[in-house]
Design a protein around this motif. Structure first.
Motif, PDB file in Angstrom:
ATOM      1  N   UNK A  84       0.839  -1.192   0.000  1.00 51.96           N
ATOM      2  CA  UNK A  84       0.000   0.000   0.000  1.00 51.96           C
ATOM      3  C   UNK A  84       0.883   1.255   0.000  1.00 51.96           C
ATOM      4  N   UNK A  85       0.646   2.144  -0.967  1.00 50.34           N
ATOM      5  CA  UNK A  85       1.410   3.386  -1.076  1.00 50.34           C
ATOM      6  C   UNK A  85       0.466   4.584  -0.967  1.00 50.34           C
ATOM      7  N   UNK A  86       0.882   5.585  -0.194  1.00 48.01           N
ATOM      8  CA  UNK A  86       0.090   6.802  -0.087  1.00 48.01           C
ATOM      9  C   UNK A  86       0.230   7.613  -1.376  1.00 48.01           C
ATOM     10  N   UNK A  87      -0.659   8.589  -1.541  1.00 48.05           N
ATOM     11  CA  UNK A  87      -0.574   9.462  -2.705  1.00 48.05           C
ATOM     12  C   UNK A  87       0.753  10.174  -2.782  1.00 48.05           C
ATOM     13  N   UNK A  88       1.315  10.540  -1.628  1.00 52.61           N
ATOM     14  CA  UNK A  88       2.607  11.231  -1.584  1.00 52.61           C
ATOM     15  C   UNK A  88       3.700  10.364  -2.211  1.00 52.61           C
ATOM     16  N   UNK A  89       3.715   9.089  -1.853  1.00 56.44           N
ATOM     17  CA  UNK A  89       4.741   8.186  -2.385  1.00 56.44           C
ATOM     18  C   UNK A  89       4.571   8.009  -3.892  1.00 56.44           C
ATOM     19  N   UNK A  90       3.333   7.867  -4.329  1.00 57.43           N
ATOM     20  CA  UNK A  90       3.067   7.679  -5.755  1.00 57.43           C
ATOM     21  C   UNK A  90       3.506   8.904  -6.557  1.00 57.43           C
TER      22      UNK A  90
END
Length: 206
Positions: A41-47
């Motif tokens: 699971x990746x947050x929007x920030x990481x993406x």
């Protein structure tokens, strides 16, 4: 590389700040979302960070292809973006990308400070062609820029460690840009006093 070519100012501005604006827009669109990629699971920030790294690299490559020149500061910035952006995505930890501006500004301040201790202005080496000044002017400006960069490094540390991600993204996108613009605007008197640019011909071609 000595083959330097002039670039349309608007295109250069787009290449310089385009990736930062794209990061801001992307973050605002994905900040409340998370994506599952490969079971993680990746947050929007990481993406958005994952997208920013190649976009920033592409802008530097485009500048090099169009002008035939990339400054040492841009190369260092690119390396740090790739390293810390990569660590952010690989370890799924946004703190690495947030501390990147701290390291960039601290490194530049340290390099300029080292030059000052040797009685030299490393800033002059990379900006002399676009801002002709006396040696005294360059030494004064270098001292001021060194303090300014060190201050930005401290400010970034305070913001990312004590405020929300939203606050940091706004600070990175707008705060650092406005602060840099304001700083150089306040140096106009120094530029005028120590300028070595040839004066334009006066009346009657004098």
């Amino acid at each position: 590389m000595t083959d330097k070519r002039k670039l349309n100012p608007w295109l250069k501005l787009a290449l310089d700040i385009g990736p930062v604006i794209a990061f801001f827009v992307g973050y605002m669109a994905l900040r409340e979302k998370s994506l599952a990629i490969g079971g993680t699971e990746y947050t929007g920030f990481i993406v958005v960070t994952a997208a920013f790294v190649p976009l920033f690299a592409a802008s530097i490559i485009a500048l090099w292809r169009l002008t035939g020149h990339v400054s040492k500061m841009q190369i260092v910035t690119l390396v740090l973006v790739v390293v810390f952006g990569g660590l952010t995505v690989w370890l799924n930890d946004e703190r690495f990308f947030k501390m990147k501006p701290t390291l960039i500004y601290a490194l530049f301040a340290a390099v300029l400070g080292f030059g000052l201790m040797r009685g030299e202005s490393y800033l002059q080496l990379v900006m002399d062609e676009v801002l002709p000044m006396t040696r005294e002017g360059w030494m004064i400006l270098t001292r001021r820029v060194t303090v300014f960069f060190a201050s930005l490094a401290v400010a970034n540390e305070i913001v990312w460690r004590s405020m929300s991600t939203d606050a940091w993204v706004n600070f990175k996108t707008f705060g650092l840009t406005i602060a840099t613009f304001a700083f150089f605007m306040t140096q106009s008197k120094l530029f005028q006093t120590h300028s070595t640019a040839p004066e334009e011909a006066g009346e009657d071609g004098a």
